[in-house]
Structures are given as structure tokens and as C-alpha cells.
Write a protein that holds these residues in place. Structure first.
Motif, mmCIF file in Angstrom:
data_model
loop_
_atom_site.group_PDB
_atom_site.id
_atom_site.type_symbol
_atom_site.label_atom_id
_atom_site.label_comp_id
_atom_site.label_asym_id
_atom_site.label_seq_id
_atom_site.Cartn_x
_atom_site.Cartn_y
_atom_site.Cartn_z
ATOM 1 N N LEU A 1 -17.988 9.912 -34.414
ATOM 2 C CA LEU A 1 -16.647 9.340 -34.454
ATOM 3 C C LEU A 1 -16.194 8.960 -33.045
ATOM 4 C CD1 LEU A 1 -16.488 12.114 -36.580
ATOM 5 C CD2 LEU A 1 -14.640 10.625 -37.345
ATOM 6 N N SER A 2 -15.446 7.885 -32.975
ATOM 7 C CA SER A 2 -14.869 7.427 -31.714
ATOM 8 C C SER A 2 -13.594 6.658 -32.026
ATOM 9 C CB SER A 2 -15.870 6.542 -30.961
ATOM 10 O OG SER A 2 -15.359 6.158 -29.706
ATOM 11 N N PRO A 3 -12.549 7.366 -32.457
ATOM 12 C CA PRO A 3 -11.332 6.676 -32.909
ATOM 13 C C PRO A 3 -10.593 5.948 -31.792
ATOM 14 C CG PRO A 3 -10.997 9.050 -32.835
ATOM 15 C CD PRO A 3 -12.451 8.826 -32.607
ATOM 16 N N PHE A 4 -10.688 6.484 -30.566
ATOM 17 C CA PHE A 4 -10.034 5.845 -29.427
ATOM 18 C C PHE A 4 -10.985 5.864 -28.236
ATOM 19 C CE2 PHE A 4 -6.516 7.323 -32.035
ATOM 20 C CZ PHE A 4 -5.720 6.184 -32.105
ATOM 21 N N VAL A 5 -10.962 4.785 -27.468
ATOM 22 C CA VAL A 5 -11.798 4.662 -26.281
ATOM 23 C C VAL A 5 -10.907 4.263 -25.115
ATOM 24 C CG1 VAL A 5 -13.775 3.502 -25.212
ATOM 25 C CG2 VAL A 5 -13.785 3.976 -27.680
ATOM 26 N N GLY A 6 -10.934 5.055 -24.069
ATOM 27 C CA GLY A 6 -10.081 4.792 -22.914
ATOM 28 C C GLY A 6 -10.711 3.831 -21.932
ATOM 29 N N GLY A 7 -11.025 2.624 -22.417
ATOM 30 C CA GLY A 7 -11.681 1.620 -21.584
ATOM 31 C C GLY A 7 -13.180 1.824 -21.575
ATOM 32 N N ALA A 8 -13.913 0.736 -21.471
ATOM 33 C CA ALA A 8 -15.377 0.832 -21.440
ATOM 34 C C ALA A 8 -15.967 -0.365 -20.709
ATOM 35 C CB ALA A 8 -15.950 0.940 -22.852
ATOM 36 N N PHE A 9 -15.583 -1.582 -21.124
ATOM 37 C CA PHE A 9 -15.983 -2.815 -20.434
ATOM 38 C C PHE A 9 -17.489 -3.019 -20.398
ATOM 39 C CE2 PHE A 9 -12.357 -0.775 -18.157
ATOM 40 C CZ PHE A 9 -11.357 -1.511 -18.740
ATOM 41 N N GLY A 10 -18.192 -2.407 -21.362
ATOM 42 C CA GLY A 10 -19.647 -2.501 -21.402
ATOM 43 C C GLY A 10 -20.326 -1.192 -21.080
ATOM 44 N N SER A 11 -19.645 -0.277 -20.410
ATOM 45 C CA SER A 11 -20.275 0.995 -20.039
ATOM 46 C C SER A 11 -20.571 1.860 -21.258
ATOM 47 C CB SER A 11 -19.387 1.778 -19.066
ATOM 48 O OG SER A 11 -18.203 2.237 -19.695
ATOM 49 N N GLY A 12 -19.924 1.556 -22.388
ATOM 50 C CA GLY A 12 -20.145 2.329 -23.600
ATOM 51 C C GLY A 12 -21.011 1.622 -24.626
ATOM 52 N N LEU A 13 -21.714 0.575 -24.218
ATOM 53 C CA LEU A 13 -22.584 -0.112 -25.176
ATOM 54 C C LEU A 13 -23.825 0.715 -25.490
ATOM 55 C CD1 LEU A 13 -22.336 -3.782 -23.868
ATOM 56 C CD2 LEU A 13 -21.427 -2.884 -26.010
ATOM 57 N N ARG A 14 -24.367 1.396 -24.492
ATOM 58 C CA ARG A 14 -25.546 2.241 -24.700
ATOM 59 C C ARG A 14 -25.121 3.701 -24.736
ATOM 60 N NH1 ARG A 14 -30.592 0.727 -20.914
ATOM 61 N NH2 ARG A 14 -31.626 1.810 -22.649
ATOM 62 N N PRO A 15 -25.745 4.523 -25.567
ATOM 63 C CA PRO A 15 -25.486 5.968 -25.490
ATOM 64 C C PRO A 15 -25.883 6.474 -24.099
ATOM 65 C CG PRO A 15 -26.667 5.404 -27.501
ATOM 66 C CD PRO A 15 -26.680 4.177 -26.645
ATOM 67 N N GLN A 16 -24.958 7.152 -23.428
ATOM 68 C CA GLN A 16 -25.250 7.663 -22.090
ATOM 69 C C GLN A 16 -25.705 9.117 -22.173
ATOM 70 O OE1 GLN A 16 -25.624 5.488 -20.050
ATOM 71 N NE2 GLN A 16 -24.285 3.799 -20.643
ATOM 72 N N TYR A 17 -26.188 9.635 -21.040
ATOM 73 C CA TYR A 17 -26.939 10.897 -21.108
ATOM 74 C C TYR A 17 -26.095 12.107 -21.475
ATOM 75 C CZ TYR A 17 -25.547 11.429 -16.099
ATOM 76 O OH TYR A 17 -24.876 11.524 -14.904
ATOM 77 N N GLN A 18 -24.764 12.003 -21.361
ATOM 78 C CA GLN A 18 -23.963 13.163 -21.778
ATOM 79 C C GLN A 18 -24.071 13.382 -23.285
ATOM 80 O OE1 GLN A 18 -22.334 10.221 -21.512
ATOM 81 N NE2 GLN A 18 -21.370 10.240 -23.532
ATOM 82 N N LEU A 19 -24.315 12.311 -24.046
ATOM 83 C CA LEU A 19 -24.485 12.451 -25.495
ATOM 84 C C LEU A 19 -25.740 13.253 -25.792
ATOM 85 C CD1 LEU A 19 -23.756 11.739 -28.441
ATOM 86 C CD2 LEU A 19 -25.083 9.639 -28.157
ATOM 87 N N PHE A 20 -26.831 12.894 -25.145
ATOM 88 C CA PHE A 20 -28.078 13.646 -25.311
ATOM 89 C C PHE A 20 -27.862 15.117 -24.979
ATOM 90 C CE2 PHE A 20 -31.638 15.658 -23.195
ATOM 91 C CZ PHE A 20 -32.663 15.532 -24.124
ATOM 92 N N MET A 21 -27.223 15.383 -23.850
ATOM 93 C CA MET A 21 -27.035 16.762 -23.386
ATOM 94 C C MET A 21 -26.204 17.580 -24.379
ATOM 95 S SD MET A 21 -28.575 17.040 -20.428
ATOM 96 C CE MET A 21 -28.990 16.232 -18.871
ATOM 97 N N ALA A 22 -25.106 17.010 -24.846
ATOM 98 C CA ALA A 22 -24.222 17.741 -25.753
ATOM 99 C C ALA A 22 -24.907 18.041 -27.077
ATOM 100 C CB ALA A 22 -22.940 16.948 -25.988
ATOM 101 N N VAL A 23 -25.596 17.055 -27.644
ATOM 102 C CA VAL A 23 -26.272 17.255 -28.935
ATOM 103 C C VAL A 23 -27.421 18.241 -28.791
ATOM 104 C CG1 VAL A 23 -27.645 16.118 -30.722
ATOM 105 C CG2 VAL A 23 -25.578 15.010 -29.828
ATOM 106 N N MET A 24 -28.216 18.111 -27.729
ATOM 107 C CA MET A 24 -29.327 19.037 -27.507
ATOM 108 C C MET A 24 -28.830 20.475 -27.443
ATOM 109 S SD MET A 24 -31.721 19.424 -24.102
ATOM 110 C CE MET A 24 -30.237 19.785 -23.149
ATOM 111 N N ALA A 25 -27.775 20.714 -26.654
ATOM 112 C CA ALA A 25 -27.260 22.077 -26.498
ATOM 113 C C ALA A 25 -26.679 22.600 -27.801
ATOM 114 C CB ALA A 25 -26.213 22.093 -25.393
ATOM 115 N N THR A 26 -25.999 21.756 -28.542
ATOM 116 C CA THR A 26 -25.405 22.177 -29.817
ATOM 117 C C THR A 26 -26.480 22.587 -30.820
ATOM 118 O OG1 THR A 26 -23.406 20.866 -29.563
ATOM 119 C CG2 THR A 26 -24.084 21.347 -31.803
ATOM 120 N N LEU A 27 -27.529 21.796 -30.933
ATOM 121 C CA LEU A 27 -28.597 22.116 -31.886
ATOM 122 C C LEU A 27 -29.348 23.374 -31.490
ATOM 123 C CD1 LEU A 27 -29.995 18.508 -32.510
ATOM 124 C CD2 LEU A 27 -28.553 19.870 -34.049
#
Length: 739
Positions: free
Chosen positions: A234-260
Motif C-alpha cells: 500500500l502507498s496511499p500518500f507519497v510525499g514527492g518522488a519525481f521519479g525516485s520512487g519508480l524503482r523499489p529502493q533498497y529499504q524495501l528489501f531490508m524491511a521485508v527481509m527482516a520482517t520475514l
């Protein structure tokens, strides 16, 4: 009576939630078992990790675990490349893959603790010993090794046409100059963050800062081997991105890895310096040679671009397509080469390639106009193009000439003294500059769902995003007008991977793409409502077709006899329906293949340059835009205004400074990376030129996210020349370059 919604300057439907704080962003969702992750970044640009000592950090009470390349879990696709939706050709960066260091500030460990403060403190205790290798981050030093990639992420350079070298040599007037800009970073207000919620039984819900939740979902499924039903993003609101959010960035990998691994919820938020560790507008150097006849006819264009990329991916942009889009010329040669550096892969940044290529082209065209002795506007209009020469197709519509006319009139261009350094006010030199631009108007396949309840409430949904552009609002307007409902009775849902498919929000295609899907699903909803009305034998709608009815004032009624009508609420109740639901998928019409769809703009700029100090102030801007049908003049104006502000920053301020000794961007904060503030922005006027386009998509819209920025920097550069008589071809235009 329900008024028309499309074209109305409607306030943002999500505005109240944003200003009151009810809108929550990726790092603001919580869970009872939430832990916090802090990323440890590398201190070198190239080499290997010889040893990492985490013992002291692990002894800190409250530290749950520290993940490194040595102890990370085995992953589904880490032995092969997993491409996300926006990935360029090559092998994408894989966090914690091994001990190799590919760029400075590479994530090398994740410290997870009970609180953010504990995790941050423990991260400072991790000790790393490196085996360094010589890195190369100096673009100019490596430019001799530039290469043509086997595959372009962008449009490959078209084959040359005509005889460009001969035509250039024989031209009456010629210029040949080099134009460049440095690396630049997106710097949205909201840092990249991911909050992964452990739902139990291997299921997770992830709140991610992303411009397309389906991209993050596919990434998580591919890397971690999870089933689609076990991952919701989910991503209901985005506080600006301008292209920086087009690709999944490494914090997503880190958070999901640690959670699992920990089987508990984890949040990872990048720091502002870490925001400089992934993706940026690539440094680009362009050689432009132009030739014109004595009467100002453009006879030759030779455009060569060199742009940086990483060592592991070949990132390219549409830098060199613009001569074929903007000008008529019989002899053109274009090339685009990449310079591989020890940096992270560049990333799409507002109008990627367009801001870069149009800056160089429009400055060169301006220079040539002076050499020919023609007014810069007159010279551009003389070489006006009615087709896209890159693909030899006519434009679906083009009101650029009207942009020139209306913009010049409002700006007062006719009062310009053509001689550089001829206009002044006290110790300020005054300059007037102009530039035109274009941006592709694209429609992509997309889905949408509509649900109408017996209370007369309509919910329409799609998995798209709203990165601050007004997607919530314009989609609500489209749905409200299609179904004849007040906008207060319409809710648009987005930013949820469980909703109907849509592409990433980028490239200015969301209004066209998702808007077309919303229009289509509402039309199908109307058809279903008519079918309900026709189930009764004595229905006045029994024998009518959908073309004979209209939806307005909350009713369905006959166009020819508006007295024959039924409220939608009554229709559902009479058919004992709590709600009616439909889904639809829209795609571009085959006819679009025969045309080249673009939005167009002309920007007029006035600058004041202090003759003694060399300081530059942009005092007036008029931006005239032909962007098809304008859905909401208020949010549209905001988009163009934002583009103008960013164009001021690109022209005068933005510069990511690389320290080649360390291979690191060193101005990685908002104190040292300069962007425009209120004092830098003065009078800005926006004109939307009427433009009807029956081809571009069913709504006739073209998108406005990118067209607002592409012409601004060259217009400022051209105005600085007119004020001072000095051409600055290397952005940003700082006072030392002017003096």
C-alpha cells in the motif's frame, strides 16, 4: 443541478487530510510489534569487505539482529537478476548479495532494534575493514571509454537522414558547442521508507514509498519467493518522488527481509544522506553542431550525447530525440553513448532526457538565431515541424504556434531590444529569453473498478499512485461527470496492490492512462444500470440504447425527453440491489500507432543580473502550454508552476558535488544541495492553450507533469546571454561563470 466536473478548478479532494495530518505516509503506519531498522552504508566506492565486526553492536540491549551478506536468508532470485518494471538493461543491484562494494554509501548491513534510537546507535558501533580498489567517478576522465549499449532503456538513436556532415560544412551559418549539466538528485520531502507488517503465516502487508505498488509487490514476490496472496503493498500518500520512487529502493528489501526472518513488523527509513546513495539525473555532456542558410532555414543538426551510468546497468534517457521532434531539418545525425562509472545507476528524474536534451538544443538554436540575425522566436517558427521526423509520423495535435503567439503577447516580447546588454535598470542588466519544448503524451493499458451503492455513493479504484500531482482529484472529477454525481458522492481509491492493474505513475501518462480506464468503467457501469432499468416490462427505458441516455443530477434520463428520468438510488432499490459493481480494462486505440502524440510548451523568461556581483534573479516567467484537454485548471496550474520552480533550480542552483577522492556525493543534505526557495520565485504566469485531440486517448488529455519543466532552464540561460552577452553552457549558471 450537478455541474460539469471536468475542466472545473476543483480543490484537491485529499487536501484536508494532508493539511490536518490525517494522511499517513509509509513511515507513519505502525504495529504493536514494530521494530526499527537502520542501514549501515559503505565508506568506500569500490573494493571488498575484508571483515565486519558486529559484536559490540549486538551487545547493545534491545538490538534484535544485524543482517549482512554473511547471514542474510537464502533468497529466491538472488542468484539471478530480478528485473523490476523500471529497470534498465543489465544486472540490478542486489543488497547484501556478497562482500563486493560497487559504489560509495552502498548498503552493507541492517541493524534491527526495539527502537529507532537504539538501532541508530548500534549501527554506529559496527566496524568494517575494507580491501579497496581504484574507483572511477570522474566523468571527463572516463569519457574516452564511452560506449554504445547493446540495448537502450530509452529510444535508440534513429538512423541518420540526409547528408548532415556535408550540409553542415556547406551551411552559411554554423555553430558547434558543448553543453553540460552535473548529476542532480530528486530530494523529495518524504524520505524513502518501508514499513513491513507481519500478519502471521508468512503473510505481510507493506507500506512503501513507491510510484507503483504493483512494482513493489512483484519485486517482493520475485526476490523472496512469496505468493501474490501473501503480499499486499500500500502507498496511499507519497510525499514527492519525481521519479525516485519508480524503482523499489533498497529499504524495501531490508524491511521485508527482516520482517520475514524475525517474524515481526519492521520499519526502515533512509536518512537524507542515504537518499543520495541511489539514483540521480545523470551528468550529461552534449556536442551540438547546427547549420543554417542565409535566410535562417535549419540545414543540419549533429547531436552527440554522453551520459553517465553505473558499471552494472546501462541507463539511458531520450536525450537526443528532440531535434527530430521540435524542428524541421533535412540532414540530421544523432548519437548517444554511455560512460560507465563506479556509482549507483542513475534514475528517471522529472522529464528524464527531455530537460537535458532540450536544454542543449534550445541554447544551441538560440545561439544560431543570433548568428543568422533573426529574432529567436521568428527563427524557431521558421523551422517549425509538423511531423516527428524520428519516426516520420504526424503529430496527433500541435498548438505550439499558438503557444508562441499567446505567450509572446502576454510577456510583451515585441518590446525586446535584440542587442545583448542593451536593457538595464540601474545596476541590473535585464535579459529576455525564450525556449520551446515537448513531452510525449502516452497512454498505457490500465484497469479500474466502479461500485455504486443504493445510497448513491460511487467508489472507483485503480492501483495507481498520487505523488502529489492530484490523481485523487482528477479521477474523482472524471467519475463524477461520467455518472452525473456531485464530487462529494465519489471516492477514488488508489495505492493498493489489491486494486485493478495500472502502470507506474510517471512519464506524465497517469491522467491519460488511468483516466481513460475510469471513463471506460463508468461507461460500463452506465450500461449495467440501463440493463437494470430495462428488466421491468413497463420501463420507459425498455427499447432505448445507451447512446440515448445520459447521467446527470444523480439520475439516468433520456436525452430527447429529459422528463423521462429515474434517480440512480431508486433504480437500485427497485431492483433490490445494495450495489452494482463493474470492472474494465482500457488500452490505447490502434489508430494511435499512426501518429506521434506530444504536449508542447513555450517559456518566456526575464532575468535581472547584477552587473557588479553577477547574481541572477528570475523576475518573470510566462509558460504557455498546449497539453490537450485540461481536467482541472487548478491542479494543472500547480503542476506547471512546480515545473517552473524546478527549472529555476536546474538552471541556477542544483549540483550534486562528487568528491572523486572518495567517490561520494558530498553535499548530501538540504543545507548544501541548493534548491529554489520562496525568495527565488517571483512572477509566474501560466497559459493553457486550447487544444482538441481526438486521437491521443478517449479523454483528449496529454499530461502535464513533465512539460512544465523542459523549456525553463534553456529559456533562463538564453535570457542570461541577452542580459550579459555571455553564454554559459555548463549548468548551473552561477555568478562566477557570469563574471
Amino acid at each position: 443541478m450537478v455541474t460539469k466536473q471536468i475542466g472545473k478548478p476543483q480543490n484537491r479532494v485529499d487536501g484536508r487530510d494532508k493539511v490536518t495530518g490525517r494522511a499517513r505516509y509509509a513511515a507513519e503506519f505502525s504495529a504493536t510489534d514494530l521494530a526499527y531498522g537502520v542501514v549501515v552504508s559503505s565508506a568506500i566506492a569500490k573494493g571488498k569487505i575484508k571483515e565486519m565486526d558486529t559484536s559490540e553492536a549486538l551487545r547493545v540491549e534491545g538490538v534484535l539482529d544485524i543482517f549482512t551478506s554473511e547471514n542474510r536468508p537464502k533468497l529466491a532470485s538472488y542468484d539471478s537478476s530480478f528485473q523490476d518494471e523500471d529497470a534498465p538493461p543489465g544486472s540490478p543491484f542486489r543488497p547484501l548479495f556478497n562482500r563486493d562494494i560497487l559504489f560509495n554509501m552502498q548498503p552493507i548491513a541492517l541493524v534491527v532494534a526495539e527502537t529507532y534510537e537504539l538501532a541508530r546507535y548500534a549501527a554506529s558501533l559496527v566496524k568494517v575493514e575494507y580491501e579497496t580498489e581504484e574507483h572511477v567517478t570522474n566523468f571527463e576522465a572516463e569519457r574516452t571509454n564511452a560506449y554504445e549499449p547493446e540495448e537502450y532503456k530509452s529510444t535508440p538513436p534513429p538512423d541518420p537522414w540526409g547528408k548532415p556532415e556535408t550540409a553542415l560544412k556547406e551551411a552559411e551559418h554554423r555553430i558547434s558547442e558543448v553543453y553540460s549539466h552535473p548529476s542532480q538528485h530528486h530530494n523529495p520531502m518524504e524520505m524513502h521508507a518501508s514499513t513491513a507488517i507481519w500478519e502471521g503465516d508468512g503473510r505481510i502487508t507493506v507500506y512503501d514509498k513507491i510510484q507503483g505498488v504493483l512494482n513493489s509487490q512483484e519485486y517482493i514476490m520475485g526476490v523472496f519467493g512469496l505468493a501474490k496472496e501473501d503480499v499486499r503493498v500500500l502507498s496511499p500518500f507519497v510525499g514527492g518522488a519525481f521519479g525516485s520512487g519508480l524503482r523499489p529502493q533498497y529499504q524495501l528489501f531490508m524491511a521485508v527481509m527482516a520482517t520475514l526472518e524475525l517474524k515481526r513488523s519492521v520499519r526502515v527509513v533512509l536518512t537524507r544522506p542515504q537518499m543520495f546513495s541511489f539514483g540521480h539525473r545523470p551528468k550529461t555532456v552534449q556536442q551540438l553542431s547546427l547549420g543554417a542558410s542565409a535566410d535562417g532555414t535549419l540545414e543540419a543538426v549533429v547531436h552527440h550525447a554522453f551520459a553517465e551510468t553505473s558499471r552494472f546497468e546501462d541507463y539511458s534517457e531520450d536525450v537526443i530525440i528532440w531535434p527530430g521532434v521540435l524542428y524541421k531539418c533535412e540532414n540530421v545525425k544523432l548519437s548517444h553513448k554511455l560512460v560507465g562509472l563506479d556509482v549507483y545507476t542513475p534514475l528517471d528524474m522529472r522529464a528524464p532526457g527531455g530537460t537535458t536534451g532540450i536544454f542543449a538544443l534550445e541554447c544551441a538554436i538560440d545561439e544560431l538565431s543570433y548568428k543568422v540575425g533573426m529574432d529567436p522566436v521568428e527563427f524557431r517558427l521558421k523551422n517549425y515541424s509538423v511531423k516527428d521526423q524520428n519516426v516520420n509520423k504526424p503529430f496527433s495535435s500541435k498548438e505550439l504556434q499558438e503557444c508562441y503567439r499567446q505567450g509572446a503577447e502576454l510577456f510583451g516580447w515585441k518590446n525586446r531590444n535584440p542587442q545583448p546588454r542593451s536593457m538595464r535598470e540601474g545596476h541590473n542588466l535585464i535579459g529576455w529569453g525564450v525556449a520551446n519544448g515537448a513531452w510525449e503524451a502516452t497512454q498505457k493499458p490500465s484497469g479500474a473498478k466502479a461500485v455504486l451503492t443504493k445510497e448513491g455513493k460511487l467508489t472507483v479504484s485503480s492501483a495507481t499512485a498520487d505523488i502529489g500531482t492530484g490523481t485523487y482529484t482528477i479521477m474523482s472529477q472524471i467519475a463524477a461527470e461520467c455518472m452525473g454525481l456531485p464530487i462529494e458522492n465519489v471516492e477514488f481509491k488508489l495505492g493498493d496492490s489489491s486494486l485493478p492493474q495500472s502502470p507506474l505513475e510517471g512519464g506524465s501518462w497517469t491522467a491519460s492512462t488511468v483516466g481513460s480506464a475510469v471513463k471506460l468503467v463508468c461507461e460500463k457501469l452506465g450500461e449495467k444500470l440501463l440493463e437494470l432499468a430495462q428488466e421491468s416490462d413497463d420501463s420507459p427505458f425498455k427499447e432505448v440504447s445507451i447512446e440515448e441516455v445520459e447521467f446527470t443530477d444523480g439520475q439516468m434520463r433520456l436525452k430527447e425527453d429529459t422528463s423521462v428520468a429515474i434517480p440512480l438510488t431508486q433504480l437500485l432499490k427497485e431492483n433490490q440491489k445494495d450495489s452494482v459493481q463493474v470492472e474494465a480494462e482500457s488500452k490505447p486505440a490502434d489508430e494511435q500507432e499512426n501518429y506521434s502524440p506530444y504536449s508542447h510548451s513555450v517559456v518566456f523568461v526575464e532575468v535581472n543580473v547584477d552587473e557588479d556581483l553577477g547574481t541572477i534573479k528570475v523576475t518573470r516567467v510566462v509558460s504557455a502550454v498546449a497539453g490537450g484537454r485540461i481536467l482541472n485548471p487548478k491542479t494543472a496550474w500547480s503542476q506547471i508552476l512546480g515545473g517552473v520552480v524546478w527549472g529555476i533550480g536546474m538552471a541556477l542552483e542544483e549540483y550534486s558535488v562528487m568528491d572523486h577522492q572518495y567517490g561520494r556525493f558530498i553535499n548530501h543534505d538540504l543545507a548544501e544541495y541548493h534548491v529554489p526557495v520562496n525568495a527565488d520565485v517571483h512572477d509566474v504566469e501560466v497559459i493553457f492553450v486550447d487544444e482538441e485531440d481526438q486521437i491521443v486517448n478517449p479523454l483528449g488529455v496529454k499530461g502535464l507533469g513533465e512539460i512544465g519543466i523542459v523549456s525553463v532552464a534553456p529559456a533562463i540561460a538564453n535570457a542570461v546571454y541577452h542580459a550579459t552577452g555571455k553564454r554559459v553552457r555548463d549548468l548551473p549558471i552561477t555568478l562566477d561563470k557570469v563574471m
